[in-house]
Design a protein around this motif. Structure first.
Motif, PDB file in Angstrom:
ATOM      1  N   THR A 247       0.850  -1.177   0.000  1.00  0.00           N
ATOM      2  CA  THR A 247       0.000   0.000   0.000  1.00  0.00           C
ATOM      3  C   THR A 247       0.890   1.232   0.000  1.00  0.00           C
ATOM      4  O   THR A 247       1.803   1.336   0.827  1.00  0.00           O
ATOM      5  N   VAL A 248       0.626   2.153  -0.931  1.00  0.00           N
ATOM      6  CA  VAL A 248       1.417   3.378  -1.060  1.00  0.00           C
ATOM      7  C   VAL A 248       0.473   4.571  -1.034  1.00  0.00           C
ATOM      8  O   VAL A 248      -0.562   4.578  -1.708  1.00  0.00           O
ATOM      9  N   ALA A 249       0.835   5.588  -0.263  1.00  0.00           N
ATOM     10  CA  ALA A 249       0.009   6.793  -0.184  1.00  0.00           C
ATOM     11  C   ALA A 249       0.175   7.632  -1.444  1.00  0.00           C
ATOM     12  O   ALA A 249       1.276   7.754  -1.994  1.00  0.00           O
ATOM     13  N   LEU A 250      -0.929   8.205  -1.924  1.00  0.00           N
ATOM     14  CA  LEU A 250      -0.858   9.141  -3.034  1.00  0.00           C
ATOM     15  C   LEU A 250      -0.262  10.457  -2.555  1.00  0.00           C
ATOM     16  O   LEU A 250      -0.431  10.838  -1.389  1.00  0.00           O
ATOM     17  N   PRO A 251       0.455  11.182  -3.428  1.00  0.00           N
ATOM     18  CA  PRO A 251       1.042  12.473  -3.026  1.00  0.00           C
ATOM     19  C   PRO A 251      -0.010  13.469  -2.557  1.00  0.00           C
ATOM     20  O   PRO A 251       0.268  14.317  -1.699  1.00  0.00           O
ATOM     21  N   ALA A 252      -1.206  13.388  -3.128  1.00  0.00           N
ATOM     22  CA  ALA A 252      -2.322  14.258  -2.740  1.00  0.00           C
ATOM     23  C   ALA A 252      -3.607  13.476  -2.952  1.00  0.00           C
ATOM     24  O   ALA A 252      -3.693  12.659  -3.869  1.00  0.00           O
ATOM     25  N   PRO A 253      -4.608  13.698  -2.124  1.00  0.00           N
ATOM     26  CA  PRO A 253      -5.869  12.974  -2.309  1.00  0.00           C
ATOM     27  C   PRO A 253      -6.531  13.356  -3.619  1.00  0.00           C
ATOM     28  O   PRO A 253      -6.472  14.498  -4.063  1.00  0.00           O
ATOM     29  N   LYS A 254      -7.174  12.392  -4.238  1.00  0.00           N
ATOM     30  CA  LYS A 254      -7.872  12.640  -5.500  1.00  0.00           C
ATOM     31  C   LYS A 254      -8.927  13.729  -5.332  1.00  0.00           C
ATOM     32  O   LYS A 254      -9.176  14.530  -6.245  1.00  0.00           O
ATOM     33  N   SER A 255      -9.543  13.794  -4.175  1.00  0.00           N
ATOM     34  CA  SER A 255     -10.594  14.781  -3.933  1.00  0.00           C
ATOM     35  C   SER A 255     -10.079  16.215  -3.949  1.00  0.00           C
ATOM     36  O   SER A 255     -10.868  17.154  -4.048  1.00  0.00           O
ATOM     37  N   SER A 256      -8.750  16.385  -3.858  1.00  0.00           N
ATOM     38  CA  SER A 256      -8.179  17.735  -3.867  1.00  0.00           C
ATOM     39  C   SER A 256      -7.857  18.227  -5.275  1.00  0.00           C
ATOM     40  O   SER A 256      -7.449  19.377  -5.450  1.00  0.00           O
ATOM     41  N   PHE A 257      -8.033  17.376  -6.290  1.00  0.00           N
ATOM     42  CA  PHE A 257      -7.713  17.772  -7.658  1.00  0.00           C
ATOM     43  C   PHE A 257      -8.670  18.853  -8.153  1.00  0.00           C
ATOM     44  O   PHE A 257      -9.828  18.901  -7.751  1.00  0.00           O
TER      45      PHE A 257
END
Length: 281
Positions: A247-257
Motif C-alpha cells: 500500500t502506497v500513499a498518493l502524493p495528494a488525495p484525489k478529492s483535492s484535484f
C-alpha cells in the motif's frame, strides 16, 4: 477480502477470491495475518489497457489521423487513452502549445528501449509494449491492443487498485529478501522466487479529462484543428514494487484535484518498459 473492502470502499468488489476464516456461526473472524496470495486468489478479467498517443500540432499526419485514433480507443471498454504532445515538429513554424519535455522524454524512452533511431507522430503505444501509427484505421488499433494484451506473459498475478488517498497492489509474486521498496509502508519479505521479479516503478499520471481542441495558427497545419483527448499534465513516480502486497500513499488525495483533472496509476518496468497493470484513481 474484508480488509480490501475497508481500505477502498469499492462500488464493486476486487477480483480476488481469497478465503477468510469463519466462526462457528459462519461469520468472518477478521483478516488472516499469515495469509499469502496464490494463483487461486485471483480471477481472470480484462485489464485496463493504457493507450498512449504521442502527437504534434506541427505534424501534417496528425489532424487527419488523431480523431480516428481517439474514436477507436474510446468506443470500447477497458481502455484509457492518454495524450502526450511532443516538440518534434516545432521547427516548422508553429510551436506546439501543449508540448514539453515530459512528452519528449517519454516518447524517446520507448524508442531507446526498442533500439530504434527514428521518431514519428502520431505514435500509439499500448501498455508500453507495442506501437502503431494509428493511421490504418480502427482495425489496426484493435489488433495492436489485442496483441499487447496477449503478448505479456507474467509468471505471477498482480492486481492494482486505488482509492482517494492510497494505491493498493496485491500479488502472488513473492518479495525477494534483497528487495528495496521506496515507500514508508512495511512489506514482509517472502522467499526469493525462482525467477526474480523485476523492479517496477509505481507511476501516477494526471490528465485533463475530455477534449482540448487547438486551432493551429502557423506552419504546415495553419488553420487546421487538432483534438487533444486526456492531455497528460504530469507523470510522477511514487514508489517501487517488486512482489508481494503493498500500500502506497498518493502524493495528494484525489478529492483535492481541480475540476476536470483525473489520474491513473500504473506499474511500469523502468523507462520505456512494459506496463503490467493500470487503474484509474
Amino acid at each position: 477480502m474484508s480488509f480490501l473492502r475497508r481500505l477502498f470502499r469499492r462500488k464493486k468488489p476486487a477480483p480476488l477470491v481469497c478465503s477468510v476464516k469463519l466462526d462457528d456461526h459462519g461469520n468472518p473472524v477478521g483478516d488472516d495475518p499469515n495469509h499469502v496470495h496464490t494463483g487461486a486468489c485471483f480471477v481472470d478479467f480484462e485489464p485496463l489497457a493504457l493507450v498512449e498517443v504521442f502527437q504534434s500540432q506541427g505534424c501534417v499526419s496528425c489532424p487527419p489521423a488523431v480523431p480516428g485514433i481517439q474514436k477507436a480507443v474510446t468506443e470500447k471498454p477497458n481502455r484509457l487513452l492518454l495524450t502526450y504532445n511532443v516538440t518534434l515538429f516545432d521547427h516548422l513554424g508553429w510551436k506546439d502549445t501543449l508540448a514539453g519535455p515530459m512528452g519528449d522524454q517519454r516518447q524517446r524512452a520507448y524508442i531507446k528501449k526498442w533500439g530504434r533511431n527514428t521518431l514519428f507522430t502520431p505514435q500509439v503505444v499500448v501498455n508500453g509494449l507495442i506501437d502503431t501509427s494509428g493511421t490504418k484505421g480502427a482495425d489496426d488499433i484493435d489488433e495492436t491492443i489485442g496483441h499487447a494484451r496477449t503478448s505479456l506473459r507474467l509468471p505471477f498475478h498482480v492486481y492494482l487498485d486505488a482509492n482517494d488517498t492510497e494505491v493498493r497492489i496485491d500479488s502472488d509474486a513473492p518479495v525477494p529478501h534483497s528487495a528495496q521498496v521506496e515507500t514508508g509502508d512495511k512489506t514482509t519479505p517472502g522467499p526469493t522466487p525462482a525467477v526474480p521479479v523485476p523492479i517496477y516503478d509505481i507511476l501516477v499520471a494526471t490528465y485533463r479529462a475530455g477534449d482540448q481542441t487547438v486551432k493551429i495558427g502557423k506552419g504546415p497545419n495553419k488553420g487546421k484543428k487538432l483534438p487533444h483527448l486526456n492531455a497528460v499534465s504530469s507523470v510522477a513516480k511514487i514508489g517501487q514494487w517488486q512482489g508481494g502486497d503493498l500500500t502506497v500513499a498518493l502524493p495528494a488525495p484525489k478529492s483535492s484535484f481541480s475540476r476536470g483533472i483525473e489520474a491513473v496509476v500504473f506499474l511500469q518496468e523502468g523507462a520505456g518498459g512494459p506496463i503490467i497493470a493500470a487503474a484509474k484513481i
